[in-house]
Design an enzyme around this catalytic site. Sequence first.
Site, PDB file in Angstrom:
ATOM      1  N   ASP A  39       0.807  -1.226   0.000  1.00  0.00           N
ATOM      2  CA  ASP A  39       0.000   0.000   0.000  1.00  0.00           C
ATOM      3  C   ASP A  39       0.841   1.277   0.000  1.00  0.00           C
ATOM      4  O   ASP A  39       1.933   1.324   0.567  1.00  0.00           O
ATOM      5  CB  ASP A  39      -0.902  -0.007   1.246  1.00  0.00           C
ATOM      6  CG  ASP A  39      -2.048   0.980   1.151  1.00  0.00           C
ATOM      7  OD1 ASP A  39      -2.628   1.106   0.065  1.00  0.00           O
ATOM      8  OD2 ASP A  39      -2.352   1.602   2.173  1.00  0.00           O
TER       9      ASP A  39
ATOM     10  N   GLU B  43      -4.306   6.738  -6.769  1.00  0.00           N
ATOM     11  CA  GLU B  43      -5.103   7.763  -6.091  1.00  0.00           C
ATOM     12  C   GLU B  43      -5.177   9.023  -6.934  1.00  0.00           C
ATOM     13  O   GLU B  43      -4.179   9.476  -7.489  1.00  0.00           O
ATOM     14  CB  GLU B  43      -4.499   8.094  -4.724  1.00  0.00           C
ATOM     15  CG  GLU B  43      -5.287   9.136  -3.936  1.00  0.00           C
ATOM     16  CD  GLU B  43      -4.720   9.378  -2.545  1.00  0.00           C
ATOM     17  OE1 GLU B  43      -4.749  10.544  -2.106  1.00  0.00           O
ATOM     18  OE2 GLU B  43      -4.249   8.410  -1.911  1.00  0.00           O
TER      19      GLU B  43
ATOM     20  N   ASN C 152     -10.292   0.921   3.272  1.00  0.00           N
ATOM     21  CA  ASN C 152      -8.983   0.840   3.931  1.00  0.00           C
ATOM     22  C   ASN C 152      -9.064   1.307   5.386  1.00  0.00           C
ATOM     23  O   ASN C 152      -9.584   2.401   5.656  1.00  0.00           O
ATOM     24  CB  ASN C 152      -7.974   1.720   3.203  1.00  0.00           C
ATOM     25  CG  ASN C 152      -7.461   1.094   1.926  1.00  0.00           C
ATOM     26  OD1 ASN C 152      -8.061   0.170   1.381  1.00  0.00           O
ATOM     27  ND2 ASN C 152      -6.343   1.596   1.437  1.00  0.00           N
TER      28      ASN C 152
END
Length: 283
Positions: free
Chosen positions: A84, A136, A233
């Site tokens: 991540d 993102e 998340n």
Amino acid sequence: MPLVPTGELIARARSADDAVAAFNVITLEHAEAIARGAERVGRPAILQISENAVKFHGGELSAVAAASAAVARASTAPLGLHLDHVVSPDLLRCAHTEGFSSVMFDASKLSYGDNVKATAEAVRWGHGRGIWVEAELGRVGGKDGEPPLDAHTPGVRTDPAEAAAYIADTGVDALAVAVGSAHAMTRRTATLDHTLITALRDAVPVPLVLHGSSGVPDDELRAAIAAGMTKINIGTALNAAFTGAVRAYLADHPDTVDPRKYLAPAREAMTGTVAHFLTVISP
């Protein structure tokens, strides 16, 4: 059981209008708590290791990745392994050799054009090795000690038209979007823009990811999933449970020196937190 590829867990959830939770791993106790929580409620989950966690472990991914994968394989719950918030190209390239089926490549702090260029390159590399890639667009904020961004600040929230163009230009498999949450929130007070979530869902062909979910109340999370979020998340909520349990134990047992005495309740507190979130996102 064998590790389940992240893309497969996401696809299953999306086809069922459901969601899957991804929990951050820092210590072995985090990984064990995620597996136990998923087993407790009979739900799948994703164990994710961030670049910050790798830095905490001296910049070495191998040990924490191997431990997390071992915990996941020993579990009876369907679990995936995800790398991540990767900024470093060198760390990105470790994903394949260390057994990750997916990675979130984070170029969100770059300009739009540079974000597209860097992410497209990461996607080409990942897809060439069968790795599912998340990225993102927008600024969730609160990462690396920066203060949470005001969700109403111009340019912070993700624009649906820009998101559609971004996905077309990068080929990402999932998109983390800025819709009112922030990383590192210790109070669950975030208010999400559910209209924007729906607009993003309708504008893009890939699953949407909600970062900073620890700060989002239960009802807001359920509404976000109904509006179109697929991957949820969660990190800070586990750390808050861990730290709270350790503090409480040491307050009652100030002479304790055996870490197992306080790590056991800390792990159990995180297990309960995992089970709670999994129940919230899919009652």
